[in-house]
Motif scaffolding. Structure first.
Motif, short mmCIF file in Angstrom:
data_model
loop_
_atom_site.label_atom_id
_atom_site.label_comp_id
_atom_site.label_asym_id
_atom_site.label_seq_id
_atom_site.Cartn_x
_atom_site.Cartn_y
_atom_site.Cartn_z
N LEU A 1 0.49 -41.03 -10.27
CA LEU A 1 -0.05 -41.75 -9.30
C LEU A 1 0.21 -42.67 -8.16
CD1 LEU A 1 -3.25 -43.83 -8.81
CD2 LEU A 1 -2.35 -43.64 -10.73
N LYS A 2 0.65 -42.17 -7.27
CA LYS A 2 1.09 -42.90 -5.32
C LYS A 2 -0.55 -43.83 -5.28
CE LYS A 2 4.49 -41.00 -5.36
NZ LYS A 2 5.89 -41.75 -5.51
N VAL A 3 0.34 -45.15 -5.52
CA VAL A 3 -0.60 -46.76 -4.68
C VAL A 3 -0.14 -47.57 -4.05
CG1 VAL A 3 -2.30 -48.55 -5.43
CG2 VAL A 3 -2.07 -46.53 -6.50
N ASN A 4 0.23 -47.52 -1.98
CA ASN A 4 0.63 -48.07 -1.49
C ASN A 4 1.66 -47.71 -1.92
OD1 ASN A 4 -1.79 -48.96 -0.72
ND2 ASN A 4 -0.93 -51.02 -2.04
N GLY A 5 2.09 -46.39 -2.21
CA GLY A 5 3.82 -46.42 -2.02
C GLY A 5 4.34 -45.55 -3.30
N LEU A 6 3.64 -46.89 -3.94
CA LEU A 6 4.85 -46.99 -5.59
C LEU A 6 4.01 -46.23 -6.23
CD1 LEU A 6 4.15 -50.63 -5.56
CD2 LEU A 6 6.19 -49.61 -4.87
N THR A 7 4.82 -45.74 -7.28
CA THR A 7 4.63 -45.16 -8.71
C THR A 7 4.50 -45.61 -9.71
OG1 THR A 7 6.02 -42.92 -7.92
CG2 THR A 7 5.23 -43.25 -9.71
N LYS A 8 2.54 -45.51 -9.77
CA LYS A 8 1.66 -45.52 -11.47
C LYS A 8 1.29 -44.72 -12.36
CE LYS A 8 2.26 -50.22 -9.01
NZ LYS A 8 2.57 -51.25 -9.55
N ARG A 9 1.17 -45.49 -13.05
CA ARG A 9 0.54 -44.36 -14.24
C ARG A 9 -1.17 -45.01 -14.98
NH1 ARG A 9 4.48 -40.90 -16.18
NH2 ARG A 9 3.92 -40.26 -18.24
N ASN B 1 -8.02 -47.76 -8.35
CA ASN B 1 -8.89 -46.91 -7.35
C ASN B 1 -9.44 -46.76 -6.07
OD1 ASN B 1 -10.99 -45.53 -8.12
ND2 ASN B 1 -12.90 -47.28 -7.89
N LEU B 2 -8.38 -46.79 -5.53
CA LEU B 2 -8.51 -47.29 -3.88
C LEU B 2 -7.63 -45.48 -3.77
CD1 LEU B 2 -6.55 -50.86 -2.66
CD2 LEU B 2 -9.19 -49.14 -1.77
N ALA B 3 -6.73 -44.85 -4.72
CA ALA B 3 -6.05 -43.78 -4.50
C ALA B 3 -6.85 -42.48 -5.30
CB ALA B 3 -4.83 -43.71 -5.36
N LEU B 4 -7.66 -43.20 -6.42
CA LEU B 4 -8.83 -42.34 -7.18
C LEU B 4 -10.27 -41.88 -6.83
CD1 LEU B 4 -6.89 -42.63 -10.22
CD2 LEU B 4 -6.45 -40.82 -8.97
N ASN B 5 -10.85 -42.83 -6.11
CA ASN B 5 -12.19 -42.92 -5.97
C ASN B 5 -13.31 -42.54 -6.76
OD1 ASN B 5 -11.91 -43.52 -3.39
ND2 ASN B 5 -11.37 -41.84 -2.72
#
Length: 147
Positions: A64-72, A109-113
Motif C-alpha cells: 500500500l502507499k502511505v505518504n508516497g512510500l510503499t509499505k506492506r 489506516n490513514l490510507a485504508l480507513n
C-alpha cells in the motif's frame, strides 16, 4: 517455534535446503517460516476458525502507499462491499509492542480507513475500534466475530 498465545492450529510444513516453510492458506503457497510469519499464520487461523471470517475476505502481505512510500500490511479483512473491516499488524514474539507499533498501524489506516485494528506479537494482542469523528481509537477486548 515459540509457543504463542493463540489456540493450537494444525499447519502444513515442508523443509527445503535447511529452511522450514509453512503453508499460507490465503496466499496458497509455502512461505519461509520466520518468527513474524509464525505469528501471522496463527492470526489468520484465529480469524478464520474462531472469528469465522471467510477466507475470501482476507488478504495477506500486500503493498500500500502511505505518504508516497510503499509499505506492506500483514493482514487485511475486507467487508463484502470492498471497504476494509480490519487491519492486523503482526510482529515477532521477540518484538515488544509499543507506541511505535500503534503509530505504524495508524499510518496504514490513514490510507485504508479500517474500522478495527489489531496489533499482535503472538503473546500480547491489542484490539481497537476507530472513532473517525474524534480521530482516535478505543481499545476493545477482542475483534468482533464475522456477522
Amino acid at each position: 517455534m515459540q509457543e504463542l498465545n493463540f489456540p493450537k492450529f494444525n499447519f502444513r510444513f515442508k523443509s527445503n535446503e535447511n529452511k522450514v516453510s509453512i503453508f499460507d492458506e490465503i496466499r496458497k503457497k509455502f512461505i519461509v517460516l520466520q518468527p513474524e510469519e509464525w505469528v501471522r499464520q496463527h492470526c489468520v487461523q484465529y480469524l478464520i476458525q474462531y472469528k469465522k471470517y471467510p477466507k475470501s475476505l482476507i488478504n495477506v502481505e500486500k503493498e500500500l502507499k502511505v505518504n508516497g512510500l510503499t509499505k506492506r500490511y500483514d493482514i487485511v479483512v475486507f467487508n463484502p462491499d470492498g471497504s476494509i473491516h480490519l487491519i492486523v499488524e503482526c510482529k515477532s514474539h521477540k518484538i515488544k509492542i509499543d507506541q511505535t507499533t500503534f503509530d505504524q498501524i495508524a499510518r496504514y489506516n490513514l490510507a485504508l480507513n479500517a474500522t478495527y485494528l489489531m496489533v499482535t506479537n503472538g503473546i500480547n494482542h491489542y484490539y481497537c475500534m476507530m472513532d473517525f469523528e474524534k480521530e482516535r481509537y478505543e481499545f476493545l477486548k477482542d475483534v468482533p466475530d464475522y456477522s
